[in-house]
Design a protein around this motif. Structure first.
Motif, mmCIF file in Angstrom:
data_model
loop_
_atom_site.group_PDB
_atom_site.id
_atom_site.type_symbol
_atom_site.label_atom_id
_atom_site.label_comp_id
_atom_site.label_asym_id
_atom_site.label_seq_id
_atom_site.Cartn_x
_atom_site.Cartn_y
_atom_site.Cartn_z
ATOM 1 N N VAL A 46 0.311 5.829 -5.311
ATOM 2 C CA VAL A 46 -0.256 4.770 -5.290
ATOM 3 C C VAL A 46 -1.787 5.875 -5.679
ATOM 4 O O VAL A 46 -2.470 5.361 -5.691
ATOM 5 N N LEU A 47 -1.654 6.894 -5.161
ATOM 6 C CA LEU A 47 -2.604 8.169 -6.235
ATOM 7 C C LEU A 47 -1.983 8.905 -7.226
ATOM 8 O O LEU A 47 -2.500 9.865 -7.047
ATOM 9 N N ASP A 79 -3.911 12.117 1.821
ATOM 10 C CA ASP A 79 -4.868 11.743 0.826
ATOM 11 C C ASP A 79 -5.369 13.571 1.196
ATOM 12 O O ASP A 79 -5.721 14.393 0.591
ATOM 13 N N LEU A 97 -4.186 18.181 -7.172
ATOM 14 C CA LEU A 97 -4.600 16.588 -7.327
ATOM 15 C C LEU A 97 -2.765 16.741 -6.324
ATOM 16 O O LEU A 97 -2.299 18.126 -5.855
ATOM 17 N N PRO A 98 -2.316 15.209 -5.824
ATOM 18 C CA PRO A 98 -1.079 16.035 -5.080
ATOM 19 C C PRO A 98 0.634 16.535 -5.409
ATOM 20 O O PRO A 98 0.506 16.323 -7.039
ATOM 21 N N VAL A 103 -7.975 5.279 -13.614
ATOM 22 C CA VAL A 103 -9.256 4.381 -12.653
ATOM 23 C C VAL A 103 -10.486 4.822 -13.254
ATOM 24 O O VAL A 103 -11.817 4.026 -14.049
ATOM 25 N N LEU A 112 -3.638 6.191 4.009
ATOM 26 C CA LEU A 112 -3.381 6.133 2.752
ATOM 27 C C LEU A 112 -4.689 7.806 2.530
ATOM 28 O O LEU A 112 -4.663 8.789 2.698
ATOM 29 N N ARG A 113 -5.776 7.488 3.509
ATOM 30 C CA ARG A 113 -6.308 8.339 3.368
ATOM 31 C C ARG A 113 -6.804 9.818 4.139
ATOM 32 O O ARG A 113 -6.827 10.360 3.293
ATOM 33 N N TYR A 154 0.819 -1.225 0.415
ATOM 34 C CA TYR A 154 -0.121 0.396 -0.570
ATOM 35 C C TYR A 154 1.001 1.596 -0.056
ATOM 36 O O TYR A 154 0.224 2.225 -0.503
ATOM 37 N N ILE A 211 -5.236 7.650 -11.150
ATOM 38 C CA ILE A 211 -6.447 8.374 -11.242
ATOM 39 C C ILE A 211 -7.172 7.789 -12.466
ATOM 40 O O ILE A 211 -8.226 8.025 -12.323
ATOM 41 N N PHE A 235 -1.377 -0.980 -11.130
ATOM 42 C CA PHE A 235 -1.236 -1.003 -9.730
ATOM 43 C C PHE A 235 -0.489 -2.137 -9.087
ATOM 44 O O PHE A 235 -0.159 -2.295 -8.169
#
Lengths: 174, 198
Positions: B127-128, B100, B110-111, B136, B96-97, B49, B133, B194
């Protein structure tokens, strides 16, 4: 509890989306989770499901400009206040300096006390200074703006008074 | 903090006190023993993760704390490894949540590509990332409408299976089938992105 170790990846894989969904947990399927605990391949698949869900759940980005304004408005308000105060002080000082200069710019004529022009009740600066010299004479200086100029004492229309007592030897007049 | 003293006069750590209460492990095993034994496996799970060593350390500490706090919820001694796996997975996702949310709240974007994580990246960026994104969202848009709607109601709106069934006018089992197929199809489309570097 050997049955916990007997599940294969082929048996586990169809269930992994439901693990990611939260529909299956260690309490209702301990055999599946026992397999997961020791199987890096299945762990990787569950991690993919989880991260995909995290990307889907990610909030949409807001408009950057709006976010920037929202973030910096206190700073902008403070800057406006500082600027306004600066302009006010500048305008106030300029007005006083103009009056002082206009009064003291006539060294050959009678000198009007600048206190008339400066209405501020604060400590006033001297406009005429009498400086005793070593040979016993006195040099009088009058302020013209930011500089001090020698002046003929006969042009003075009154006695020069000491402002700080006799210790300094310098007499001043306001 | 002073170590506690057992009735026999031995000094025992808080870890050992916690471990002996449920009596779920072998007689001589403590929580500390369990964590020591399983640390490598748990760190591997976290690593799926998070790609940042410092973040893995943080989450490992969080897992240790959760094990201590929730030991009483463990129902079967034989399931302890699966239980530990689930704690590691949940702790990683929670981390992660949090990360983020902080990025989105701070930047509204966005990051940030320049942040404090390893390689100059935010710990959640790997990962994000924007690329992931975007991929996805494309994959989600390509799903059959029935599966896409079920996934959106479940993940974006946070509805449970019964609520989704009620919303869509279908039974709960049909909801689980749609979710399962939809998630499997998403992973199938995104496996290279992923799992390519895991």
């Amino acid at each position: 509890m050997n049955h916990l170790e007997t599940m294969t990846c082929a048996e586990a894989e169809p269930l992994l989306p439901l693990v990611a969904d939260g529909a299956i947990d260690p309490d209702n399927d301990p055999a599946l989770f026992s397999h997961l605990a020791g199987c890096p391949d299945c762990q990787r698949m569950v991690a993919s499901h989880d991260l995909i869900a995290l990307a889907i759940a990610r909030p949409q980005a807001t408009a950057p400009r709006r976010a920037t304004v929202k973030r910096f408005w206190p700073l902008a308000a403070a800057a406006c206040l500082v600027l306004a105060a600066g302009f006010w002080l500048l305008a106030h000082d300029r007005g006083t300096t103009y009056l002082q200069t206009s009064v003291a710019a006539k060294p050959s004529a009678s000198v009007t006390p600048v206190a008339v022009a400066d209405s501020r009740p604060t400590v006033r600066e001297p406009e005429v200074i009498a400086v005793p010299r070593a040979d016993g004479t006195v040099t009088y200086l009058v302020r013209q703006g930011d500089v001090w100029m020698p002046i003929d004492p006969s042009a003075l229309d009154g006695p020069v008074q000491s402002a700080h007592g006799s210790g300094s030897g310098v007499q001043v007049r306001y | 903090m002073d170590p506690k003293v057992s009735p026999k006069g031995e000094q025992t750590s808080p870890l050992k006190m916690e471990a002996t209460a449920p009596a779920l492990f072998a007689s001589s095993e403590t929580v500390a023993d369990l964590l020591t034994r399983e640390e490598g496996g748990v760190r591997r799970v976290i690593g799926f993760y998070l790609h940042d060593h410092a973040a893995v350390d943080d989450v490992w500490q969080e897992v240790s704390l959760r094990v201590l706090r929730r030991l009483h919820t463990l129902q079967h001694q034989a399931a302890v490894r699966g239980w530990l796996y689930q704690i590691a997975r949940n702790a990683s996702m929670d981390w992660l949540r949090r990360c983020d949310r902080a990025i989105v709240r701070t930047t509204g974007e966005l990051p940030d590509p320049v942040a404090s994580g390893q390689d100059g990246r935010a710990p959640s960026e790997g990962v994000l990332s924007e690329e992931r994104i975007t991929a996805v969202r494309k994959a989600l848009a390509a799903l059959p409408p029935s599966q896409r709607e079920a996934i959106r109601l479940r993940i974006e709106d946070g509805l449970d299976h019964s609520e989704i069934a009620s919303r869509l006018g279908i039974n709960r089992q049909a909801v689980e089938v749609r979710l399962c197929k939809g998630r499997a199809a998403l992973r199938e489309r995104l496996v290279d992105i992923f799992e390519g570097n895991l």
